[in-house]
Design an enzyme around this catalytic site. Structure first.
Site, PDB file in Angstrom:
ATOM      1  N   GLU A 148      87.969  79.671 108.531  1.00  0.00           N
ATOM      2  CA  GLU A 148      88.295  80.961 107.791  1.00  0.00           C
ATOM      3  C   GLU A 148      89.195  80.681 106.441  1.00  0.00           C
ATOM      4  O   GLU A 148      89.745  81.951 106.165  1.00  0.00           O
ATOM      5  CB  GLU A 148      88.561  82.037 108.747  1.00  0.00           C
ATOM      6  CG  GLU A 148      87.834  82.222 109.972  1.00  0.00           C
ATOM      7  CD  GLU A 148      88.343  83.296 110.990  1.00  0.00           C
ATOM      8  OE1 GLU A 148      89.677  83.638 110.915  1.00  0.00           O
ATOM      9  OE2 GLU A 148      87.685  83.413 111.921  1.00  0.00           O
ATOM     10  N   GLU A 255      80.261  80.627 117.413  1.00  0.00           N
ATOM     11  CA  GLU A 255      81.104  81.538 118.328  1.00  0.00           C
ATOM     12  C   GLU A 255      80.145  82.986 118.548  1.00  0.00           C
ATOM     13  O   GLU A 255      80.486  83.984 118.277  1.00  0.00           O
ATOM     14  CB  GLU A 255      82.299  81.950 117.368  1.00  0.00           C
ATOM     15  CG  GLU A 255      83.067  80.890 117.035  1.00  0.00           C
ATOM     16  CD  GLU A 255      84.503  81.220 116.406  1.00  0.00           C
ATOM     17  OE1 GLU A 255      84.819  82.297 116.504  1.00  0.00           O
ATOM     18  OE2 GLU A 255      84.953  80.273 115.669  1.00  0.00           O
TER      19      GLU A 255
HETATM   20  C1  GLA Z   1      87.892  83.712 115.187  1.00  0.00           C
HETATM   21  C2  GLA Z   1      88.215  82.246 115.985  1.00  0.00           C
HETATM   22  C3  GLA Z   1      88.071  82.148 117.294  1.00  0.00           C
HETATM   23  C4  GLA Z   1      88.636  83.066 117.904  1.00  0.00           C
HETATM   24  C5  GLA Z   1      87.859  84.417 117.273  1.00  0.00           C
HETATM   25  C6  GLA Z   1      88.247  85.451 118.144  1.00  0.00           C
HETATM   26  O1  GLA Z   1      86.489  83.787 115.486  1.00  0.00           O
HETATM   27  O2  GLA Z   1      87.543  81.336 115.084  1.00  0.00           O
HETATM   28  O3  GLA Z   1      88.672  80.962 117.571  1.00  0.00           O
HETATM   29  O4  GLA Z   1      89.818  83.444 117.922  1.00  0.00           O
HETATM   30  O5  GLA Z   1      88.278  84.636 116.157  1.00  0.00           O
HETATM   31  O6  GLA Z   1      88.518  85.325 119.720  1.00  0.00           O
END
Ligand code: GLA
Length: 350
Positions: A148, A255
């Protein structure tokens, strides 16, 4: 009597009892799940082994949890996850080495509480990455190296995090170089969210291209996949995957979850009129969305080298508390009792 015993025995072996996601997708890509160490000694363990062939530590390898003090690492939780994976023949994605959230308190400060210099911070990053990557060398096949770094604000490229404020853009390239030096065979990913929205997609593309042109050892891009009933469209998803793959990068969904609410970035309180009931209509819409994105994944299987869900069942998801604390969400393929949902059948019937 003996045959009844044998039957009972076979039925109790999780791997043989039922075909799981990983089996349906065997010819496409590994299917992973984000876990805590507790999930590995809980009723969820059976489901994990039945359905998934890759694990990501949900929190255990983030810099705050794993490196709480400058001279102290907390390996317990991360080791438990990696040991479990090795024991059961599952792949592991390491998550993550450099992020602006869940950082330890000491990281950006010196002994007097003043902000550290760029030289000190890069040295700390190097020590951290070298130590963590080296420990799991040969057992972790891919790392989310930088998480990020691209800004939410569309008018700038990089997020104004402490990493950026102290080091400038250089911390990104350095993180990849340190990780590559520690484990030259590991696949190294840049990982981010909202990567299917055309505007952000293009800024992430620009960053990746810039890194590749500069010879930075990056091998892949993780599209987090924190999606909802409202986005992305099949077209946006397809375009994002092919655009990033055109850089020669591996692409993974890292994710995945499918919120029943529209995306909101900022935390807020629950409104009195806000329902969190998972109605049959929402279940159907979610099943349609999952069907849609998995159809794109299968079409793009050449570029896509992994799909990982963020949590196991709807009984626990980080989305129960983000962005609205106490508003229940139902973003996964298994319900609160661990049973396959309508969406599950849409994903495996193809
Ligand atoms: C982001 C992070 C993850 C997690 C999510 C929320 O996407 O990359 O590690 O913390 O937020 O759970």
């Amino acid at each position: 009597m003996r045959s009844i015993l044998i039957l009972l025995l076979i039925a109790s072996i999780p791997c043989c009892a039922q075909k799981g996601l990983k089996d349906y997708y065997h010819d496409y890509f590994p299917i992973g799940v984000a876990v805590s160490p507790r999930a590995l000694t809980s009723p969820d363990t059976t489901l994990i082994l039945q359905q998934f062939n890759s694990l990501t530590p949900e929190n255990a390898m983030k810099m705050g949890p794993i490196h709480p003090e400058e001279n102290r690492y907390n390996w317990k939780d991360a080791d438990a996850i990696v040991d479990f994976a090795v024991r059961h023949g599952l792949k592991v994605r390491g998550h993550n080495l450099c992020w602006h959230q869940q950082t330890p308190a000491w990281l950006f400060k010196d002994d007097h509480g003043a902000t550290v210099t760029k030289e000190v911070l890069l040295q700390r990053l190097k020590d951290h990455i070298t130590t963590v990557v080296d420990r799991y060398k040969g057992r972790i096949y891919a790392w989310d190296v930088v998480n990020e770094a691209v800004a939410d604000d569309s008018t700038t490229l990089l997020r104004n995090s402490p990493w950026y404020a102290i080091c400038g853009e250089e911390f990104i390239a350095k993180a990849f170089e340190y990780a590559h030096a520690a484990d030259p065979t590991a696949q190294l990913f840049y990982n981010d969210y909202n990567t299917e929205r055309p505007e952000k997609r293009e800024r992430v593309y620009k960053l990746l291209k810039h890194l590749l042109d500069a010879g930075v050892p990056i091998t892949g891009v993780g599209l987090q996949g924190h999606w909802s009933l409202f986005e992305p469209s099949a077209e946006e998803l397809r375009t994002a995957i092919t655009r990033f793959a055109s850089l020669g990068l591996k692409v993974q969904i890292t994710e995945l979850d499918m919120s029943i609410y529209a995306w909101e970035k900022n935390r807020r309180q629950r409104r009195p009129d806000e329902s969190d009931v998972f109605t049959p209509e929402l279940q159907q819409r979610q099943a349609d969305e999952y069907k849609k994105v998995f159809a794109v994944f299968r079409q793009q299987a050449k570029a896509l080298t992994g799909v990982t869900f963020w949590n196991i069942t709807d009984r626990y998801t980080w989305l129960d508390n983000y962005p609205v604390p106490g508003r229940k969400n139902y973003p996964l393929l298994f319900d609160i009792n661990g049973q396959p949902k309508k969406a599950f059948y849409e994903v495996v019937n193809f």
